[in-house]
Design a protein around this motif. Structure first.
Motif, short mmCIF file in Angstrom:
data_model
loop_
_atom_site.label_atom_id
_atom_site.label_comp_id
_atom_site.label_asym_id
_atom_site.label_seq_id
_atom_site.Cartn_x
_atom_site.Cartn_y
_atom_site.Cartn_z
N ALA A 261 13.61 6.69 16.56
CA ALA A 261 14.37 7.07 15.13
C ALA A 261 13.87 8.21 14.33
CB ALA A 261 14.54 5.73 14.41
N LEU A 262 12.66 8.65 14.10
CA LEU A 262 11.85 9.76 13.33
C LEU A 262 11.94 10.77 14.17
CD1 LEU A 262 9.70 7.86 10.97
CD2 LEU A 262 12.08 8.36 10.66
N GLY A 263 12.27 11.07 15.48
CA GLY A 263 12.30 11.93 16.08
C GLY A 263 11.36 12.73 16.75
N ARG A 264 10.04 12.06 16.87
CA ARG A 264 8.90 12.55 17.50
C ARG A 264 7.91 11.47 17.97
NH1 ARG A 264 4.47 11.47 13.90
NH2 ARG A 264 4.94 11.34 11.56
N THR A 265 6.99 11.84 18.53
CA THR A 265 5.97 10.88 18.89
C THR A 265 4.96 10.34 17.72
OG1 THR A 265 4.37 12.67 19.76
CG2 THR A 265 5.72 11.45 21.44
N GLY A 266 4.18 9.27 17.91
CA GLY A 266 3.25 9.07 16.73
C GLY A 266 1.97 9.92 16.94
N ARG A 267 1.27 10.03 15.79
CA ARG A 267 -0.13 10.48 15.46
C ARG A 267 -0.69 9.50 14.91
NH1 ARG A 267 3.40 15.09 12.52
NH2 ARG A 267 4.61 16.06 14.45
N PRO A 268 -2.15 9.70 15.36
CA PRO A 268 -3.30 8.72 14.84
C PRO A 268 -3.09 8.46 13.38
CG PRO A 268 -4.11 9.92 16.49
CD PRO A 268 -2.80 10.54 16.17
N ALA A 269 -2.90 9.56 12.57
CA ALA A 269 -2.97 9.49 11.00
C ALA A 269 -1.69 8.63 10.46
CB ALA A 269 -2.75 10.99 10.70
N ASP A 270 -0.44 8.44 11.20
CA ASP A 270 0.13 7.68 10.89
C ASP A 270 -0.13 6.32 10.80
OD1 ASP A 270 2.39 9.97 10.87
OD2 ASP A 270 2.68 9.80 13.10
N ILE A 271 -0.66 5.76 11.71
CA ILE A 271 -1.22 4.51 11.81
C ILE A 271 -2.25 4.40 10.86
CG2 ILE A 271 -1.95 2.65 13.32
CD1 ILE A 271 0.71 4.28 14.19
N ALA A 272 -3.31 5.33 10.50
CA ALA A 272 -4.37 5.28 9.57
C ALA A 272 -3.78 5.03 8.16
CB ALA A 272 -5.22 6.33 9.74
N ASP A 273 -2.73 5.53 7.82
CA ASP A 273 -2.15 5.59 6.58
C ASP A 273 -1.54 4.08 6.20
OD1 ASP A 273 -2.87 8.05 6.12
OD2 ASP A 273 -0.93 9.13 6.40
N VAL A 274 -1.10 3.50 7.20
CA VAL A 274 -0.47 2.18 7.22
C VAL A 274 -1.63 1.14 6.87
CG1 VAL A 274 0.86 0.30 8.14
CG2 VAL A 274 1.67 2.91 8.38
N VAL A 275 -2.87 1.52 7.70
CA VAL A 275 -3.76 0.60 7.58
C VAL A 275 -4.48 0.63 6.26
CG1 VAL A 275 -6.18 0.08 8.44
CG2 VAL A 275 -4.24 0.46 10.28
N ALA A 276 -4.71 2.01 5.62
CA ALA A 276 -5.43 2.29 4.32
C ALA A 276 -4.28 1.36 3.31
CB ALA A 276 -5.11 3.72 4.03
N PHE A 277 -3.26 1.51 3.30
CA PHE A 277 -2.43 0.57 2.41
C PHE A 277 -2.68 -0.77 2.61
CE2 PHE A 277 1.50 -2.29 2.22
CZ PHE A 277 1.52 -2.00 0.83
N LEU A 278 -2.72 -1.35 3.58
CA LEU A 278 -3.03 -2.82 4.02
C LEU A 278 -4.48 -3.15 3.38
CD1 LEU A 278 -1.24 -3.67 7.20
CD2 LEU A 278 -0.46 -4.48 4.95
N ALA A 279 -5.39 -2.10 3.57
CA ALA A 279 -6.62 -2.50 2.96
C ALA A 279 -6.88 -2.17 1.45
CB ALA A 279 -7.56 -1.41 3.80
N SER A 280 -6.09 -1.59 0.87
CA SER A 280 -5.86 -1.21 -0.42
C SER A 280 -5.64 -2.53 -1.29
CB SER A 280 -5.01 -0.14 -0.90
OG SER A 280 -3.74 -0.51 -0.98
N ASP A 281 -5.80 -2.36 -2.74
CA ASP A 281 -5.42 -3.41 -3.67
C ASP A 281 -3.99 -3.60 -3.99
OD1 ASP A 281 -6.61 -5.60 -5.32
OD2 ASP A 281 -5.62 -4.31 -7.14
N ASP A 282 -3.47 -2.52 -3.51
CA ASP A 282 -1.72 -2.34 -3.42
C ASP A 282 -1.29 -3.39 -2.76
OD1 ASP A 282 -2.06 -0.52 -5.39
OD2 ASP A 282 -1.61 1.42 -3.94
N ALA A 283 -1.96 -3.96 -1.60
CA ALA A 283 -1.37 -4.94 -0.83
C ALA A 283 -1.86 -6.14 -0.79
CB ALA A 283 -1.83 -4.18 0.75
N ARG A 284 -2.33 -6.35 -2.11
CA ARG A 284 -3.10 -7.83 -2.32
C ARG A 284 -1.87 -9.05 -2.12
NH1 ARG A 284 -1.67 -4.88 -6.42
NH2 ARG A 284 -0.74 -5.75 -8.25
N TRP A 285 -0.73 -8.77 -2.08
CA TRP A 285 0.35 -10.05 -2.13
C TRP A 285 1.08 -9.89 -0.71
CZ3 TRP A 285 -0.12 -14.25 -4.46
CH2 TRP A 285 0.95 -15.06 -4.58
N VAL A 286 0.43 -9.14 0.29
CA VAL A 286 1.11 -9.02 1.44
C VAL A 286 0.12 -9.63 2.55
CG1 VAL A 286 1.74 -7.33 3.54
CG2 VAL A 286 2.12 -6.73 1.06
#
Length: 256
Positions: free
Chosen positions: A211-236
């Motif tokens: 849908a977003l018109g390109r292949t994935g890059r490692p940084a795309d995944i790393a940024d999602v992991v960083a969110f889940l590892a942060s305090d911002d994701a405490r309720w997820v």
């Protein structure tokens, strides 16, 4: 969770590809990162050096998963590197893939994938529980292959088991405010997918069904992991996050 500059993380399979990107991103956020690897000493040291050059903190831990004594070896090195500090973030990223269909894969290849992709994360989580700080994070790296019916049946089965592991652990670890989530990458530009680099037509075809018109890059995944590892994701917790860029969500190239 504690302040980022006082947090620690173990990222398995972190010497290259998605794992390296995750380790570097967490370190950029101030986390002290244990860079796990199996065999590639030079790649692991390069990852640690890159983190340190950028002002972060990291150390390498060698342990080949899927063999006898793997968990003991991993945690001996981890605890030595942490020097008494607790663990805040566990990222089960290490995995192997055998791109064969059900009529091609051998029982030995299937058993090895189960050992690395399912048994190892399960035992790593179990062994990490006494080290994990209350309010910590467990993040399992799965695959979009558990949503999409591709020909890599055995690989999808192992990642499907990892997805189930995430959900079933949430209630047990929730009592300690530890969140457990899954991130599912799609077709990503790493050494595991050299054909994306070597075959521009194939890469373009993947982009055409994303849908977003390109292949994935490692940084795309790393940024999602960083969110889940942060305090911002405490309720997820207990969630399966699709990080495929919208792979195979609809007819590629079709615009009504």
């Amino acid at each position: 969770m504690t302040d980022a500059t006082h947090r620690t993380a173990l990222v398995t399979g972190a010497s290259r590809g998605v794992g390296r990107a995750i380790a570097e991103r967490l370190a950029a956020d101030g986390v002290f990162v244990a860079v796990h690897y199996a065999r590639q000493d030079a790649a692991a040291q390069e990852t640690v050096a890159a983190i340190e050059k950028a002002g972060g903190r990291a150390f390498a831990v060698r342990a080949e998963l899927g063999v006898d004594g793997d968990i003991d070896t991993l945690f001996t090195g981890l605890e030595e590197g942490l020097r008494g500090q607790p663990l805040d973030i566990l990222v089960n990223n290490a995995g192997v893939a055998v791109p064969k269909s059900i009529d091609e894969i051998t029982p030995e290849e299937f058993d090895h994938m189960l050992a690395v992709n399912v048994r190892a994360p399960f035992l790593i989580i179990r062994r990490a529980l006494p080290l994990l700080r209350d309010g910590g994070r467990v993040i399992n790296i799965s695959s979009g292959a558990t949503r999409i019916a591709l020909r890599e049946h055995a690989y999808a089965v192992t990642k499907g088991a990892l997805d189930t592991m995430t959900r079933t652990l949430t209630m047990t670890l929730g009592a300690r405010s530890i969140t457990v989530n899954t991130v599912a990458p799609g077709i990503t530009e790493t050494d595991m997918n050299p054909w994306l680099r070597d075959n521009p037509e194939a890469a373009a075809a993947v982009a055409g069904v994303t849908a977003l018109g390109r292949t994935g890059r490692p940084a795309d995944i790393a940024d999602v992991v960083a969110f889940l590892a942060s305090d911002d994701a405490r309720w997820v917790t207990g969630q399966w996050l699709d990080a495929t860029g919208g792979l195979y969500l609809g007819p590629g190239g079709f615009r009504p």
